[in-house]
Scaffold this motif. Structure first.
Motif, PDB file in Angstrom:
ATOM      1  N   CYS A  19      -0.122   3.357  -9.422  1.00  0.00           N
ATOM      2  CA  CYS A  19      -0.606   4.522  -8.684  1.00  0.00           C
ATOM      3  C   CYS A  19       0.898   5.247  -8.135  1.00  0.00           C
ATOM      4  O   CYS A  19       1.611   4.549  -7.749  1.00  0.00           O
ATOM      5  CB  CYS A  19      -1.442   3.963  -7.652  1.00  0.00           C
ATOM      6  N   GLY A  21       0.881   7.172  -5.762  1.00  0.00           N
ATOM      7  CA  GLY A  21       1.116   7.358  -4.543  1.00  0.00           C
ATOM      8  C   GLY A  21       1.617   6.191  -3.509  1.00  0.00           C
ATOM      9  O   GLY A  21       2.213   6.459  -2.761  1.00  0.00           O
ATOM     10  N   CYS A  22       1.187   4.939  -4.067  1.00  0.00           N
ATOM     11  CA  CYS A  22       1.556   3.745  -3.203  1.00  0.00           C
ATOM     12  C   CYS A  22       2.012   2.570  -3.969  1.00  0.00           C
ATOM     13  O   CYS A  22       2.520   1.755  -3.823  1.00  0.00           O
ATOM     14  CB  CYS A  22       0.103   2.996  -2.536  1.00  0.00           C
ATOM     15  N   CYS A  34      -4.970   5.816  -7.304  1.00  0.00           N
ATOM     16  CA  CYS A  34      -5.996   4.549  -6.943  1.00  0.00           C
ATOM     17  C   CYS A  34      -6.824   5.106  -5.853  1.00  0.00           C
ATOM     18  O   CYS A  34      -6.751   6.117  -5.256  1.00  0.00           O
ATOM     19  CB  CYS A  34      -5.142   3.531  -6.245  1.00  0.00           C
ATOM     20  N   CYS A  37      -5.553   5.557  -2.285  1.00  0.00           N
ATOM     21  CA  CYS A  37      -4.876   6.897  -2.048  1.00  0.00           C
ATOM     22  C   CYS A  37      -5.656   8.198  -1.972  1.00  0.00           C
ATOM     23  O   CYS A  37      -5.533   9.276  -1.385  1.00  0.00           O
ATOM     24  CB  CYS A  37      -3.669   7.076  -3.154  1.00  0.00           C
TER      25      CYS A  37
HETATM   26 ZN   LIG Z   1      -2.521   4.300  -4.419  1.00  0.00          ZN
END
Ligand SMILES: [Zn+2]
Length: 231
Positions: A19, A21-22, A34, A37
């Motif tokens: 992911c 984002g994270c 994900c 996120c």
């Molecule tokens: Zn994520």
């Protein structure tokens, strides 16, 4: 478990899709970003407010019919990491997927749903050669899929500025580094409601330059849709 799914999960043990984002590995029903996120992303919902922050920012610069952004952009955030992955991580599909998600909402929202053509902000030709794709075009494709509005690419042109910078003073260098846009075959865009698409808008300078060119064409109006807005 289907054999295809088994192979997918098996492959993920060695090459897990992460992911952006994270940084956690995506599980098989997750795509691109994900679930956690997606839940936490800072959605602007600007499309529901005609007098939103981005629209107001642009009113001072160019005559825009409407303007919206999917996400708030800030430094060191999930959104910054996602945009970075989209631009530099060979991940154009991430732009298309986010475009689809936003497109599902805009398809139900006036005036965006009434646009005639979707136009991605072009990439500088030198950057396009290096990156291999224009991320704004992929966002545009995603929007198009859900909104049922065609993408028209290659009419708004971004020019290289090859003049030497070395003998100019600071202001001249600044002026010279501004993006230069022009329109090829404007008659195709005349009397149309255009939806201009970019990845991130911060100062609004690029959007302004594009808007100015598009609004020179007879009978056009322009709406701006960007994935992220930073201020
Ligand atoms: Zn994520």
């Amino acid at each position: 478990m289907k054999i295809g799914q088994y192979l997918h999960d098996f492959g993920s043990l060695f090459f897990p899709e992460l992911c952006p984002g994270c940084g956690k590995a995506l599980i098989h029903q997750e795509k691109c970003i994900c679930t956690d996120c997606l839940y936490k992303l800072p959605y602007t919902n600007f499309h529901q407010d005609p007098e939103n922050l981005l629209a107001k920012q642009l009113w001072g610069l160019a005559r825009v019919e409407a303007a919206t952004a999917y996400l708030h952009f800030s430094k060191e955030s999930k959104v910054q990491r996602i945009i970075h992955q989209l631009k530099y991580g060979h991940a154009p599909q991430l732009g298309e997927w986010l475009g689809e998600r936003f497109g599902s909402q805009l398809a139900l929202t006036a005036p965006y749903h009434a646009a005639d053509l979707i136009i991605p902000v072009p990439l500088h030709p030198a950057k396009l050669r290096i990156r291999g794709y224009n991320q704004a075009l992929y966002i545009a494709k995603g929007l198009s899929k859900k909104m049922g509005i065609p993408v028209i690419d290659g009419h708004l042109i971004r020019h290289s500025n090859n003049k030497s910078q070395t003998r100019k003073n600071r202001y001249e260098r600044y002026e010279n580094s501004k993006d230069i846009f022009s329109v090829r075959r404007p008659q195709i865009l005349a009397h149309r409601r255009l939806l201009l698409v970019d990845d991130v808008v911060t100062t609004g300078a690029t959007a302004e330059a594009c808007l100015r060119e598009l609004l020179k064409i007879e009978g056009t109006s322009v709406m701006l849709v960007t994935l992220a807005h930073g201020h």
